[in-house]
Design an enzyme around this catalytic site. Structure first.
Site, mmCIF file in Angstrom:
data_model
loop_
_atom_site.group_PDB
_atom_site.id
_atom_site.type_symbol
_atom_site.label_atom_id
_atom_site.label_comp_id
_atom_site.label_asym_id
_atom_site.label_seq_id
_atom_site.Cartn_x
_atom_site.Cartn_y
_atom_site.Cartn_z
ATOM 1 N N LYS A 1 0.853 -1.207 0.000
ATOM 2 C CA LYS A 1 0.000 0.000 0.000
ATOM 3 C C LYS A 1 0.876 1.239 0.000
ATOM 4 C CE LYS A 1 -0.689 -0.723 4.963
ATOM 5 N NZ LYS A 1 -0.706 0.381 5.897
ATOM 6 N N TYR B 1 16.735 30.173 7.002
ATOM 7 C CA TYR B 1 15.550 30.864 7.529
ATOM 8 C C TYR B 1 15.660 31.069 9.039
ATOM 9 C CZ TYR B 1 12.762 30.516 3.273
ATOM 10 O OH TYR B 1 12.277 30.654 2.008
HETATM 11 C C1 PLP Z 1 -3.951 -4.664 8.209
HETATM 12 C C2 PLP Z 1 -2.479 -4.486 7.957
HETATM 13 N N1 PLP Z 1 -1.733 -5.574 7.699
HETATM 14 C C3 PLP Z 1 -0.396 -5.473 7.465
HETATM 15 C C4 PLP Z 1 0.247 -4.248 7.536
HETATM 16 C C5 PLP Z 1 1.738 -4.169 7.324
HETATM 17 O O1 PLP Z 1 2.345 -3.754 8.529
HETATM 18 P P1 PLP Z 1 3.922 -3.585 8.617
HETATM 19 O O2 PLP Z 1 4.279 -2.520 7.657
HETATM 20 O O3 PLP Z 1 4.161 -3.158 10.027
HETATM 21 O O4 PLP Z 1 4.537 -4.896 8.276
HETATM 22 C C6 PLP Z 1 -0.492 -3.102 7.817
HETATM 23 C C7 PLP Z 1 0.186 -1.791 7.876
HETATM 24 O O5 PLP Z 1 -0.245 -0.813 8.374
HETATM 25 C C8 PLP Z 1 -1.892 -3.216 8.035
HETATM 26 O O6 PLP Z 1 -2.647 -2.145 8.305
#
Ligand code: PLP
Length: 377
Positions: A46, A266
């Site tokens: 994601k 700045y």
């Molecule tokens: C439902 C879910 N599964 C897996 C993950 C992956 O987590 P990580 O990046 O800590 O491995 C996330 C990340 O936010 C998540 O929301």
């Protein structure tokens, strides 16, 4: 002006360059997959694979054998579908928004259903289409997404017996997996195990990166790492078992001499205690190099550590290069910002944030270069 203008190579005109080591990401996935076998290892890609490029990262992982990918939104799923073979399943964690079922179907995406409304809407679509697959998310202690324990108790019979929705997995998410002794880990495990029993035999998944290191009983049928694939330490406070997979460097635009008592940047927020040499470098918070690294960040040039002086501005930062080799500290040279010696977690500690935010903040203005791309997937 008339006539033709030949475009230069984007790498030649980039201020900041992000090198993504796909071989390293694949090696991290393989190490996690070996650790959890016989459980399966999915990949969480994601937010554009945590800012590193979902199409490139996912294609490399698919070529290495990964078959299940998680994104957060429908749009991320649609974009990823074109980068992956149809044999790869793409699950959408945020679930379907109203009227999006047809798009899930068209793009062959699997929704994760999180709450009673999503379950009811998907069941309607599933009846129209003679059955549709979905994953069910149950909340075991995170109070974020997923059926609450009360909702699960109320809906379990209806949900397990529903014929139209074909459940293909039951998932939950740990709140404190990066703290191995936290009591919520065992509590969430117990709640999840009991919910799994109601579903008898459905593939189950509780752990993301850190949960993988809590031991075998947390692996269930498959795990869902994201951060660890990208080199973030899944066990903070202990040596990082994952490979660093990003290098970030930024171009020196100008080098100047400066006198004692002159100020930098700045707010005149840094005042020189001694005369020296400064390099102005083409990266700033507009590239995702965080403002909170003002006065605190560092860079490296020819192995020499260089302090970041004054405030990070939108497009520029200033380093004290007095100690650097003048042959390297010149316009056109590059200062390293993320590398094997100073990785994502180190930058996060200096910026007062988490590695996840350091990576996902890196903007499109950082020119991305991929190493180790597979020939095909
Ligand atoms: C439902 C879910 N599964 C897996 C993950 C992956 O987590 P990580 O990046 O800590 O491995 C996330 C990340 O936010 C998540 O929301």
């Amino acid at each position: 002006m008339t006539g033709e203008c030949t475009a230069s190579d984007p790498a030649d005109r980039a201020g900041a360059m992000l090198e993504v080591d796909l071989t390293g990401i694949v090696a991290n996935w393989q190490a996690l997959a070996a650790r959890v076998a016989p459980a399966d290892c999915a990949a969480v890609v994601k937010a554009d694979a945590y800012g590193l490029g979902a199409p490139q990262v996912s294609a490399a992982l698919a070529a290495a054998g990964c078959r299940l990918f998680f994104v957060a939104t429908l749009d991320e799923g649609i974009a990823l579908r074109t980068a992956l073979p149809v044999s790869c399943q793409i699950a959408v964690l945020n679930g379907p928004l109203p009227r999006s079922a047809e798009e899930f179907l068209f793009h062959r995406l699997t929704p994760v259903l999180n709450e009673p409304g999503q379950i009811a809407d998907w069941a309607k679509a599933a009846r129209r289409h003679g059955g549709l697959a979905a994953m069910l998310h149950v909340d075991t202690g995170m109070a974020r997404l997923g059926l609450t324990t009360r909702e699960f108790a109320r809906l379990a019979d209806e949900v397990t017996q529903q014929s139209a929705t074909r459940w293909c997995a039951l998932i939950s998410h740990l709140a404190c997996a990066d703290q191995p002794t936290h009591p919520l880990n065992d509590l969430q495990h117990a709640r999840f195990a009991s919910m799994c029993r109601r579903f008898g035999g459905l593939p189950a998944s509780l752990s993301a990166s850190s949960g993988i290191f809590l031991g075998r009983r947390f692996h269930f049928d498959f795990v869902r790492p994201g951060a660890a694939l990208y080199g973030i330490n899944p066990q903070p406070g202990t040596p990082n078992p994952m490979r660093q997979v990003v290098r970030l460097k930024a171009r020196i635009l100008q080098v100047r001499e400066i006198e004692r008592a002159e100020s930098v940047g700045y707010g005149a927020a840094h005042v020189m205690e001694h005369p020296g040499r400064l390099a102005t470098v083409a990266i700033g918070y507009g590239d995702g190099w965080r403002h909170s690294l003002s006065h605190r960040g560092s860079g490296r040039l020819g192995g020499q550590w260089l302090p970041l002086l004054g405030r990070v501005s939108m497009d520029l930062v200033v380093f004290d290069v007095s100690a650097a080799d003048p042959a390297l500290a010149r316009p056109g040279g590059f200062i390293e910002l993320l590398d094997d010696d100073y990785g994502v977690d180190a930058a996060a500690a200096d910026a007062g944030t988490i590695g996840y935010e350091i990576l996902t903040a890196l903007s499109r203005r950082c020119h991305r270069v991929y190493r180790g791309e597979p020939n095909q997937c």
